[in-house]
Design an enzyme around this catalytic site. Structure first.
Site, PDB file in Angstrom:
ATOM      1  N   ASP A  13       0.866  -1.170   0.000  1.00  0.00           N
ATOM      2  CA  ASP A  13       0.000   0.000   0.000  1.00  0.00           C
ATOM      3  C   ASP A  13       0.910   1.230   0.000  1.00  0.00           C
ATOM      4  O   ASP A  13       2.114   1.123   0.265  1.00  0.00           O
ATOM      5  CB  ASP A  13      -0.885  -0.031   1.252  1.00  0.00           C
ATOM      6  CG  ASP A  13      -1.687   1.233   1.429  1.00  0.00           C
ATOM      7  OD1 ASP A  13      -2.386   1.626   0.484  1.00  0.00           O
ATOM      8  OD2 ASP A  13      -1.593   1.835   2.518  1.00  0.00           O
ATOM      9  N   ASP A  15      -0.064   5.151   1.082  1.00  0.00           N
ATOM     10  CA  ASP A  15      -0.243   6.099   2.190  1.00  0.00           C
ATOM     11  C   ASP A  15      -0.254   5.371   3.528  1.00  0.00           C
ATOM     12  O   ASP A  15      -1.049   4.453   3.738  1.00  0.00           O
ATOM     13  CB  ASP A  15      -1.550   6.877   2.010  1.00  0.00           C
ATOM     14  CG  ASP A  15      -1.524   7.763   0.775  1.00  0.00           C
ATOM     15  OD1 ASP A  15      -0.646   8.630   0.700  1.00  0.00           O
ATOM     16  OD2 ASP A  15      -2.367   7.567  -0.111  1.00  0.00           O
ATOM     17  N   THR A 106      -2.371   1.001  -4.459  1.00  0.00           N
ATOM     18  CA  THR A 106      -2.931   2.115  -3.703  1.00  0.00           C
ATOM     19  C   THR A 106      -4.369   2.426  -4.078  1.00  0.00           C
ATOM     20  O   THR A 106      -4.785   2.208  -5.221  1.00  0.00           O
ATOM     21  CB  THR A 106      -2.060   3.377  -3.897  1.00  0.00           C
ATOM     22  OG1 THR A 106      -2.636   4.476  -3.192  1.00  0.00           O
ATOM     23  CG2 THR A 106      -1.933   3.742  -5.381  1.00  0.00           C
ATOM     24  N   SER A 107      -5.104   2.963  -3.117  1.00  0.00           N
ATOM     25  CA  SER A 107      -6.464   3.429  -3.381  1.00  0.00           C
ATOM     26  C   SER A 107      -6.473   4.843  -3.958  1.00  0.00           C
ATOM     27  O   SER A 107      -7.527   5.355  -4.324  1.00  0.00           O
ATOM     28  CB  SER A 107      -7.283   3.412  -2.079  1.00  0.00           C
ATOM     29  OG  SER A 107      -7.427   2.093  -1.599  1.00  0.00           O
ATOM     30  N   LYS A 138     -10.474  -1.408  -2.156  1.00  0.00           N
ATOM     31  CA  LYS A 138     -10.325  -2.063  -0.859  1.00  0.00           C
ATOM     32  C   LYS A 138     -11.552  -1.734   0.006  1.00  0.00           C
ATOM     33  O   LYS A 138     -12.055  -0.628  -0.064  1.00  0.00           O
ATOM     34  CB  LYS A 138      -9.054  -1.565  -0.161  1.00  0.00           C
ATOM     35  CG  LYS A 138      -7.775  -1.815  -0.956  1.00  0.00           C
ATOM     36  CD  LYS A 138      -6.593  -1.094  -0.322  1.00  0.00           C
ATOM     37  CE  LYS A 138      -5.327  -1.230  -1.170  1.00  0.00           C
ATOM     38  NZ  LYS A 138      -4.182  -0.474  -0.617  1.00  0.00           N
ATOM     39  N   ASP A 163      -1.432  -0.706   6.248  1.00  0.00           N
ATOM     40  CA  ASP A 163      -1.584  -0.030   7.530  1.00  0.00           C
ATOM     41  C   ASP A 163      -3.029   0.155   7.942  1.00  0.00           C
ATOM     42  O   ASP A 163      -3.310   0.306   9.127  1.00  0.00           O
ATOM     43  CB  ASP A 163      -0.915   1.349   7.480  1.00  0.00           C
ATOM     44  CG  ASP A 163      -1.702   2.342   6.635  1.00  0.00           C
ATOM     45  OD1 ASP A 163      -2.098   3.397   7.166  1.00  0.00           O
ATOM     46  OD2 ASP A 163      -1.929   2.059   5.454  1.00  0.00           O
TER      47      ASP A 163
END
Length: 224
Positions: A13, A15, A106-107, A138, A163
């Protein structure tokens, strides 16, 4: 902590996992939440780890178009990169990995992800899955499954670094092993998964197949 385990690839991921953009993101989202009359303190924890359009859609605000609002937020976030920094040890750790054996998943939209990667000074991945690449974000596992497919490996042979709860759930659903990064957690996270605060204490070696083997003592010993 996966010592001696062999993995076909690492899926990170972005961030909160390889870089910290919380301050910048929360500045933008706080302004947005205030405009829409939301309780900022209770709302902000919900923005992490998910695509903006899904976060907004879940609120079911009358007259609010989640896609249009997400596009506006992207522009605001792209203009605010102040204070974005790498997670401790992330630059060296990512640089130690074979480029074909890791990806960022990543989102965030790709445009924003690349801006934040540059701002944090972390290596640009050879392969990245971003918000535009999947229909379901996600906690659906689609992004990690796609990343594994693009790397030519099975998700069950990968280690996901995450995270946020949504990302951890996505990693679990993909069948991958999961490592939780706690560097940006304000409160301890109760998890069944291995967890590290930084990347400073772990290193890797590459086996004869090109798979990655974690060696927790390697980098710690080199620092002595």
């Amino acid at each position: 902590m996966f010592s001696g385990r062999n993995f076909a690839a690492f899926l990170f991921d972005m961030d909160g996992t390889v870089l910290n953009s919380i301050a910048a993101a929360e500045r933008v989202w706080t302004e947005w939440a205030n405009r829409h009359g939301l309780d900022v303190a209770s709302f902000l924890p919900t923005i992490h780890g998910r695509r903006a359009r899904e976060t907004i859609a879940a609120l079911k605000l009358p007259g609010v178009d989640p896609i249009a609002e997400a596009d506006a937020l992207l522009k605001a976030e792209a203009a605010d990169l102040e204070g974005i920094v790498p997670i401790p040890g992330a630059v060296a750790f990512l640089s130690s990995l074979p480029p074909e054996r890791w990806a960022i998943v990543t989102s965030a939209p790709r445009e924003l992800a690349l801006l934040r990667i540059e701002a944090a000074g972390i290596p640009v991945p050879a392969m990245m899955v971003s918000a535009e690449d999947v229909t379901r974000g996600k906690p659906a596992p689609d992004c990690f499954l796609l990343a594994a497919e693009r790397l030519g490996v099975e998700a069950r042979d990968c280690l996901v670094f995450e995270d946020a709860p949504a990302g951890i759930a996505a990693g679990e659903a993909s069948g991958a092993s999961v490592m939780v990064i706690s560097a940006t957690h304000v409160h301890p996270v109760v998890t069944q998964h291995a967890s590290i605060a930084t990347y400073d204490g772990i290193g890797v070696v590459i086996d004869e197949r090109g798979w990655i083997v974690i060696e927790p003592e390697r980098m710690a010993a080199a620092a002595c």
